[in-house]
Every structure is written in structure tokens, then in C-alpha cells.
Design an enzyme around this catalytic site. Structure first.
Site, PDB file in Angstrom:
ATOM      1  N   CYS A   1       0.866  -1.169   0.000  1.00  0.00           N
ATOM      2  CA  CYS A   1       0.000   0.000   0.000  1.00  0.00           C
ATOM      3  C   CYS A   1       0.909   1.228   0.000  1.00  0.00           C
ATOM      4  CB  CYS A   1      -0.900   0.003   1.234  1.00  0.00           C
ATOM      5  SG  CYS A   1      -1.852   1.531   1.414  1.00  0.00           S
TER       6      CYS A   1
ATOM      7  N   ASP B 169      -0.056  -5.971   0.207  1.00  0.00           N
ATOM      8  CA  ASP B 169      -1.279  -6.311  -0.520  1.00  0.00           C
ATOM      9  C   ASP B 169      -0.982  -7.553  -1.354  1.00  0.00           C
ATOM     10  OD1 ASP B 169      -3.013  -4.176   0.275  1.00  0.00           O
ATOM     11  OD2 ASP B 169      -1.915  -2.828  -1.049  1.00  0.00           O
TER      12      ASP B 169
END
Length: 155
Positions: free
Chosen positions: A53, A60
Site C-alpha cells: 500500500c 497487498d
């Protein structure tokens, strides 16, 4: 032209290659399509794609499916693996990662058609799926479903 000739310019295949520090530093390589003139689809699946992120730095995770119909060139798979791995420490939103990968492959290969599905795992309780495609699928080429069901959680 022999196989040795068409592969002689590859810098990574058969060599020790470090994971690039960023997608911008990654070198994507291509090879001549030995079946040029025949329409067919190529699929790459990366079920453990990782990026960060850009705001929180939290990891992620996504399941990527890349489909393309080549014309003159194929992406060399080791270079693709290293390119995708270079996102591991790269901060970008899901949409940016998915579309950037698709556009970079289009720039390299100039395929007849390409699509990428980015099936992102939930963060904050919300899964995000991102899809990019260069246009309609060519007629006469078998284009199977990407086979990734929508996220159902505990169902």
C-alpha cells in the site's frame, strides 16, 4: 534461424538474476514467436502477487491472470517473473499495479490482444478486482474464462 540464435540476446534466462528493486528497474525480455501467423492465446497466472500500500506500507496480495494473443513476440517467462516480483517492495494502489503491468506488456509485445485480471485479496474488509483489456477478443481464438471466482469470504 536456430533456437540458439533467437535466444542469444536474453540477459536473464540461464543466468543468475537478482530481483529488481522496482518495476521501473525490471527488464522485461521478449523472444520471437515461433508460431507467428497462428492465432493462439498465452496465459500466465501469478497466484501470489505482492505489492505494498503506498500510504500505509502494508502488504497487498493478489491473484493475477494475464492472457494475450501474440503476433511476433512472446514475453520471456523468467523476465516476467522477476518483473512481477519487483512489485514486492513497490507502493501502488491495486488499480495502478494491475493496469501498469498490462500496459508494460503491451508496450513490449504489441500483441493482437491482451487482458489482465487482478483479483486482490481484502484489506479493510473490501476485495478489489481490477481488469484491463486492449479491446475485443479476436475471433477464432479460444479465450477461456479466467477461472477466478468472486471473493466470497466465509460465504
Amino acid at each position: 534461424m536456430s533456437d540458439k540464435d533467437i535466444y542469444s540476446d536474453l540477459q536473464q534466462l540461464g543466468q543468475q538474476a537478482e530481483l529488481p528493486a522496482s518495476p521501473e528497474e525490471a527488464v522485461l525480455e521478449k523472444v520471437p514467436n515461433p508460431q507467428a501467423g497462428t492465432d493462439y492465446m498465452v496465459r500466465f497466472v501469478a497466484p501470489e502477487f505482492t505489492s505494498l500500500c503506498p500510504i500505509t506500507g502494508q502488504p497487498d496480495f493478489a491473484h493475477l491472470v494475464i492472457d494475450y494473443v501474440p503476433i511476433d513476440s512472446l514475453v520471456e517467462s523468467k523476465s516476467l517473473k522477476l518483473f512481477l516480483g519487483s512489485f514486492r517492495n513497490h507502493g501502488a494502489f491495486h488499480e495502478d499495479c494491475t493496469v501498469s503491468i498490462g500496459k508494460r506488456l503491451v508496450e513490449l509485445l504489441d500483441p493482437k490482444w491482451l487482458r489482465i485480471g487482478g483479483y486482490w485479496y481484502p484489506r479493510g474488509g473490501i476485495p478489489i478486482d481490477v481488469f484491463y483489456q486492449t479491446g475485443p477478443a479476436p475471433e477464432g481464438v479460444w479465450i477461456p474464462d479466467q477461472g477466478v471466482p468472486g471473493y466470497r469470504g466465509r460465504g
